[in-house]
Scaffold this active site. Structure first.
Site, PDB file in Angstrom:
ATOM      1  N   CYS A  24       0.812  -1.226   0.000  1.00 36.37           N
ATOM      2  CA  CYS A  24       0.000   0.000   0.000  1.00 36.37           C
ATOM      3  C   CYS A  24       0.845   1.275   0.000  1.00 36.37           C
ATOM      4  CB  CYS A  24      -0.993  -0.059   1.161  1.00 36.37           C
ATOM      5  SG  CYS A  24      -2.396   1.046   0.913  1.00 36.37           S
TER       6      CYS A  24
ATOM      7  N   ARG B  33     -12.906   6.039  -1.278  1.00 34.85           N
ATOM      8  CA  ARG B  33     -12.069   5.227  -0.398  1.00 34.85           C
ATOM      9  C   ARG B  33     -12.271   3.773  -0.785  1.00 34.85           C
ATOM     10  NH1 ARG B  33      -8.288   5.155   3.040  1.00 34.85           N
ATOM     11  NH2 ARG B  33      -8.007   7.360   2.675  1.00 34.85           N
TER      12      ARG B  33
ATOM     13  N   HIS C 174      -3.215  -5.531   2.746  1.00 37.87           N
ATOM     14  CA  HIS C 174      -2.934  -5.577   4.179  1.00 37.87           C
ATOM     15  C   HIS C 174      -3.524  -6.864   4.743  1.00 37.87           C
ATOM     16  CE1 HIS C 174      -1.723  -1.356   4.526  1.00 37.87           C
ATOM     17  NE2 HIS C 174      -2.780  -1.002   3.821  1.00 37.87           N
TER      18      HIS C 174
END
Ligand code: GLN
Length: 245
Positions: free
Chosen positions: A94, A128, A194
């Protein structure tokens, strides 16, 4: 045999358990009787980057990415670019993945110039991109299916010299537009994954380790191990995501 791992910026880049990737790499080497030395390299710390076999960089918010810029451009940028060209292995997650590219223009319009080791850039958006997600690696990247968690507003667009790590099956990936996820250039693996990424994706974890082992000890093969427990965790998530897709 022994691998030297550099954990870059563990003080500022560690979201959603990213450091678990280090524990996983270490454990999977130990299970095979292969030595492993991990050197944390926080902001301000100096080390000869040429001595490492494998680099791990986790994720961070825009703020943390900005905080590390001065340190990055104080010489580490050059050393990292040469490690990349020298075919050292990198796993970048990320914010750490974005850092390997040319720049990140945040959603507030601020431009963070990164190291340009890989030909891609990232642009902040109002969207998002968050949630559990899944992608399938291309042949070149082992063809395994990877499950994880993404949370970014940056949309990454790859340039000509870089290929995606794989194709999104569920979720957003690089930009939520072109169906690609992550990047592969030489032995650099970048992803938005993640979770941490590696414990529940044992095939991908071994791809990282085998690549580093082959680079350091040509011809060396990572012994197989029984990953049934790890695969159960992987399959549980994969089946859940396949159902909601
Ligand atoms: N700040 C970056 C973004 O939102 C990276 C976030 C992260 O590392 N999870 O795009």
């Amino acid at each position: 045999m022994k691998l030297s791992i550099c954990h870059l910026y563990p003080d500022v880049l560690n979201l959603y358990g990213d450091t678990g990737n280090i524990l996983c790499l270490k454990k999977r080497l130990e299970w095979r009787g292969i030595g492993c030395e991990v050197t944390p390299l926080p902001i301000g710390a100096k080390a000869d980057l040429a001595r490492f076999d494998l680099f791990f960089i986790g994720g961070g918010q825009d703020f943390e990415q900005e905080v590390l810029l001065a340190d990055l451009h104080g010489g580490k940028d050059r050393a990292l670019r040469s490690a990349v060209e020298d075919e050292k292995v990198f796993l970048c997650i990320c914010g750490g993945y974005q850092m390997m590219g040319q720049y990140y223009r945040t959603h507030t319009g601020e431009q963070l110039d990164f190291i340009g080791a890989l030909d891609f850039h990232t642009v902040g958006s109002d969207l998002r991109m968050i949630g559990n997600y899944m992608f399938t690696c291309s042949e070149k990247n082992g063809a395994s299916t990877v499950v994880g968690f993404e949370n970014h507003s940056g949309k990454t667009f790859l340039g000509d010299g870089v290929s995606p790590l794989g194709k999104v099956v569920s979720g957003y990936g690089n930009n939520g537009e072109d169906g690609t996820e992550g990047a592969r250039y030489k032995n650099v693996f970048g992803a938005y994954c993640h979770g941490p990424m590696l414990p529940k994706n044992p095939a991908f974890a071994d791809l990282i380790l085998q690549t580093a082992l082959s680079r350091r000890y040509p011809g060396a093969a990572l012994p197989q191990r029984d990953d049934s427990l790890e695969r159960r965790a992987h399959d549980y998530m994969a089946n859940r995501l396949a159902r909601t897709n």
